[in-house]
Design an enzyme around this catalytic site. Sequence first.
Site, mmCIF file in Angstrom:
data_model
loop_
_atom_site.group_PDB
_atom_site.id
_atom_site.type_symbol
_atom_site.label_atom_id
_atom_site.label_comp_id
_atom_site.label_asym_id
_atom_site.label_seq_id
_atom_site.Cartn_x
_atom_site.Cartn_y
_atom_site.Cartn_z
ATOM 1 N N ALA A 126 15.741 30.805 -10.216
ATOM 2 C CA ALA A 126 15.765 32.202 -10.639
ATOM 3 C C ALA A 126 15.750 33.260 -9.537
ATOM 4 O O ALA A 126 16.315 34.336 -9.726
ATOM 5 C CB ALA A 126 14.590 32.468 -11.579
ATOM 6 N N GLU A 186 11.325 29.122 -10.062
ATOM 7 C CA GLU A 186 11.714 29.211 -8.654
ATOM 8 C C GLU A 186 10.873 28.231 -7.843
ATOM 9 O O GLU A 186 9.645 28.333 -7.848
ATOM 10 C CB GLU A 186 11.529 30.634 -8.135
ATOM 11 C CG GLU A 186 11.746 30.810 -6.654
ATOM 12 C CD GLU A 186 13.085 30.256 -6.174
ATOM 13 O OE1 GLU A 186 13.080 29.539 -5.158
ATOM 14 O OE2 GLU A 186 14.120 30.532 -6.817
ATOM 15 N N CYS A 208 28.003 30.642 -6.171
ATOM 16 C CA CYS A 208 28.687 31.660 -5.368
ATOM 17 C C CYS A 208 29.471 30.972 -4.247
ATOM 18 O O CYS A 208 29.509 31.445 -3.111
ATOM 19 C CB CYS A 208 27.712 32.690 -4.816
ATOM 20 S SG CYS A 208 26.410 32.038 -3.748
ATOM 21 N N ASP A 241 22.012 28.282 -11.971
ATOM 22 C CA ASP A 241 22.714 28.809 -10.799
ATOM 23 C C ASP A 241 22.069 28.135 -9.580
ATOM 24 O O ASP A 241 21.180 28.698 -8.949
ATOM 25 C CB ASP A 241 22.566 30.331 -10.741
ATOM 26 C CG ASP A 241 23.437 30.951 -9.661
ATOM 27 O OD1 ASP A 241 24.645 31.100 -9.888
ATOM 28 O OD2 ASP A 241 22.900 31.273 -8.569
ATOM 29 N N PRO A 289 16.399 35.801 -6.498
ATOM 30 C CA PRO A 289 15.412 36.885 -6.506
ATOM 31 C C PRO A 289 15.182 37.559 -7.852
ATOM 32 O O PRO A 289 14.405 38.497 -7.953
ATOM 33 C CB PRO A 289 16.009 37.884 -5.506
ATOM 34 C CG PRO A 289 17.482 37.703 -5.667
ATOM 35 C CD PRO A 289 17.685 36.230 -5.883
ATOM 36 N N GLY A 290 15.892 37.117 -8.876
ATOM 37 C CA GLY A 290 15.657 37.668 -10.201
ATOM 38 C C GLY A 290 16.800 38.481 -10.764
ATOM 39 O O GLY A 290 16.671 39.076 -11.836
ATOM 40 N N SER A 291 17.943 38.530 -10.061
ATOM 41 C CA SER A 291 19.072 39.327 -10.543
ATOM 42 C C SER A 291 19.505 38.876 -11.930
ATOM 43 O O SER A 291 19.630 39.694 -12.851
ATOM 44 C CB SER A 291 20.251 39.205 -9.578
ATOM 45 O OG SER A 291 19.863 39.504 -8.252
ATOM 46 N N LYS A 292 19.726 37.582 -12.080
ATOM 47 C CA LYS A 292 20.194 37.049 -13.359
ATOM 48 C C LYS A 292 19.048 36.947 -14.363
ATOM 49 O O LYS A 292 19.247 37.184 -15.560
ATOM 50 C CB LYS A 292 20.857 35.690 -13.143
ATOM 51 C CG LYS A 292 22.034 35.744 -12.164
ATOM 52 C CD LYS A 292 22.548 34.365 -11.841
ATOM 53 C CE LYS A 292 23.510 34.389 -10.668
ATOM 54 N NZ LYS A 292 22.859 34.751 -9.391
#
Length: 485
Positions: free
Chosen positions: A89, A112, A209, A156, A91-94
């Site tokens: 997870a 995380e 990515c 991710d 840094p928390g963007s998603k």
Amino acid sequence: MSKPAARSFRIVCEDRHTTAVEALLRAQGYAFEPEPFSPLCRRLLAEPRPLGSSLAAFFGYIYIQDRSSMLPPVALAPAMGASVLDMCASPGSKTGFLAQLVGRTGFVLGNEPSPTRLGTLRANLHQCNLIQAGTCLYSGDALPLHPGSWNAILLDPPCSGWGTAEKHPQVLKLWQGDKLDSLTSLQQRLLRHAAHLLAPGGSLVYSTCTTNVAENEDQVRFAEEELGLVREHLAPIPGFVWEEMPGGEGTLRVDGARSQAQGFYVARLRKPGTMTDGGAGDTQGSGTGDTQGSAAAAAAAAFGSADGFSPRSASDSEFSGSSRFGRKRSGRASRQSPGQALSPTLGQTFGQALGQALPPDCLAGPTCDPALLPPGQAVLYGEHVRFIPAQATALLPQNCIWQGALLGKLCGGRLDAAPRLRTLMPKEPDAASSLVLEDLNDISALLSGQSRQTGLQGREAALWWRDLPLGRVALKNGRAVAGFR
């Protein structure tokens, strides 16, 4: 020569505050336009100063995020009220985007494995007031969750990051050979565990990515052939230019240069079977009835993480060695306020390491309305008060140690709300307990350490810019003092 990546961000607020947040940004000179793929997302057009230094960013009303990174939550598309697992997870963007999509009645568990990055994840969720999200610290391939219990999972995983080579060219040399083999092996272990946790009929979004076929199309083929998952074909999402690769049918590969974004890959997979009612992705949620009883039942797991076994949350720093925004207090148990009726059990647990569900009147105050709490329970962990979403108590086994969102500390039998907690602030300013500022320079002065005479009584005041709630400030002899961190 390719154009530079466009700067994008999410607006993080209730719908009724979107216009005010946009006005706050424009008042500081920022210009932007809607992204075509989500009403929550904007693309920056003018940036007179770094967007991260804006007041909207400071107060958690926007979250800066590469536009490609916004695609996995859009592809998963959880329903309002659903529960979602984000296996990797920080840094928390998603995680934050997912929390917005499921809304205040939903639940997102962000896992995380890195203690340092976990602190970043928690701080970002706290700053954005996404109290429907919880966090935990496990290796993603060993998450101690019930098999087949999640209808929606985002994976991710760690990847080579070749899609970011324009900004970080060293990744192309760093991730080669044996190092790359170790990544693909990890991704497969994570995929295997995700398939184990996914409910029949549930959906898993896998994203990276990187532009590396071995980490993208090959891993989807692994999920199909080895794990029995079924590819769900994704329609092209507007606003991007897509690449096509053999074996990538129905998945999305971002052409980073032509999309003004990172190179990115997104696939959606389904577990065969029929989704049952009351599962993780059920839009009606689960466990919303006896929230106090269910919160107590989950205490053994959640309380252990709140102030005991997991790393100290970055958001806890708002209360570091202090109470009421700066005054130190001893480690003794809090005293009951005069005239307050508390059960003996609740009174005995104040200040102790184990937890206790708190009655709503412990949360009530001039700047805090307990009726605004989403479905769930405020629970005392040591001296910290955290929010336990109702769905979490039904989903998470007691051996899963996790942490709910920080609401504040318990002082004198009452919630001393975190300065950044605006979720429970009244919907409109109250003349007796609110400091409403029109000039942005006055807000900046408060944040720089200057105090301001308010004429208000009491120990705290709600801070507003016009009709936009910003948080809480301490009152010292009527002077407002900001304690945001």
